[in-house]
Motif scaffolding. Structure first.
Motif, PDB file in Angstrom:
ATOM      1  N   LEU A 299       0.824  -1.197   0.000  1.00 36.79           N
ATOM      2  CA  LEU A 299       0.000   0.000   0.000  1.00 36.79           C
ATOM      3  C   LEU A 299       0.863   1.254   0.000  1.00 36.79           C
ATOM      4  N   ALA A 300       1.973   1.255   0.746  1.00 37.00           N
ATOM      5  CA  ALA A 300       2.865   2.411   0.785  1.00 37.00           C
ATOM      6  C   ALA A 300       3.505   2.637  -0.561  1.00 37.00           C
TER       7      ALA A 300
ATOM      8  N   LEU B 158       2.303   1.846  -3.498  1.00 30.64           N
ATOM      9  CA  LEU B 158       1.282   2.332  -4.398  1.00 30.64           C
ATOM     10  C   LEU B 158       1.037   3.819  -4.170  1.00 30.64           C
ATOM     11  N   LEU B 159       1.037   4.220  -2.910  1.00 32.51           N
ATOM     12  CA  LEU B 159       0.806   5.627  -2.618  1.00 32.51           C
ATOM     13  C   LEU B 159       1.985   6.489  -3.070  1.00 32.51           C
TER      14      LEU B 159
ATOM     15  N   TRP C  42       1.986   7.133  -7.048  1.00 33.23           N
ATOM     16  CA  TRP C  42       0.699   7.613  -7.573  1.00 33.23           C
ATOM     17  C   TRP C  42       0.943   8.929  -8.292  1.00 33.23           C
TER      18      TRP C  42
END
Length: 260
Positions: free
Chosen positions: A34-35, A37-38, A41
């Motif tokens: 998740l990190a 992907l953030l 972005w």
């Protein structure tokens, strides 16, 4: 190094700790993805879109109950006890010989004592038998003496009875009169009322006749003559001894004079 799961959940069994560790690793991996992907972005703002929001909530589930598997009993091979052969102590031959000699001597003493007791018992038994035989002999002798005394007494009684019978028979022949006449009462005595007794002694000869009559003892003078005359008239059965008639001296007869 300590396990993080064991630090967070102390006191849990090892399978539970392993499951908790796997869950933590999974969460950490998802957070890293998740990190990333953030961070990658794009900055340009895309057109406004209706973004569907997914709300995630991390729930902490209690660890599953541990499954205790019961292991089958493991057969234990019990080894048989080891049998150790007895270790025979080494004996000194001289000591063994002494023990044998002492045992033989003790046995010999016991045997001698037994033989002595048997001999003593035999002597006592023989003495008892002899004593019993002596007592039986004494009893037999006493019984024989008693029987002899009884036989002698019976013989003496029979002899005495025979003697008495013979004496009685002789006495009966000696004093058995054939003819006896009472004397005449003197007239003078009757007139005077005189009474009395007069005893006459005489000899009965072999023919049974009276010889030598005489008055003995006290006698009234009036009674002497009739008493002698009456005695002179007596006749007796003569006494016979061994088939022979004999004279019997000192035969007495008492005449009684009473006035009725």
């Amino acid at each position: 190094m300590d396990n993080p799961a064991s630090v967070i959940w102390p006191g849990l069994p090892m399978p539970c700790l392993r499951n908790a560790q796997a869950a933590l690793l999974t969460l950490a991996l998802h957070a890293s993805v998740l990190a990333l992907l953030l961070a990658n972005w794009p900055v340009e703002k895309p057109p406004a879109q209706n973004i569907s929001t997914i709300s995630m909530q991390l729930l902490s589930l209690p660890p599953p109950a541990p499954v205790v598997e019961t292991a089958p009993p493991v057969p234990v091979d019990v080894a048989p006890p080891e049998v150790h052969a007895p270790v025979e102590p080494q004996v000194d031959p001289r000591i063994a010989q002494q023990k044998l000699e002492q045992a033989a001597l003790a046995h010999k003493r016991v045997e001698q004592k037994r033989l002595e007791q048997e001999r003593q018992h035999k002597r006592q038994e023989q003495a008892r038998l002899k004593q019993q035989q002596r007592e039986q002999a004494q009893q037999r002798q006493a019984a024989e003496q008693l029987a002899a005394q009884q036989r002698q007494q019976a013989a003496d009684a029979a002899a005495e009875q025979a003697r008495k019978a013979e004496t009685a028979a002789a006495a009966s022949r000696q004093y058995l009169p054939i003819a006896k006449q009472a004397p005449a009462y003197p007239q003078r005595a009757l007139d005077k009322g005189i009474e009395g007794e007069c005893t006459v002694s005489y000899t009965v000869n072999a023919r049974g006749r009276v010889e030598q009559p005489e008055v003995v003892g006290a006698c009234h003078p009036l009674f002497i003559r009739p008493s002698l005359a009456a005695a002179q008239s007596f006749r007796y059965q003569p006494r016979v001894i061994d088939g022979r008639a004999v004279a019997v001296p000192n035969v007495k007869n008492t005449f009684t004079y009473r006035i009725e």
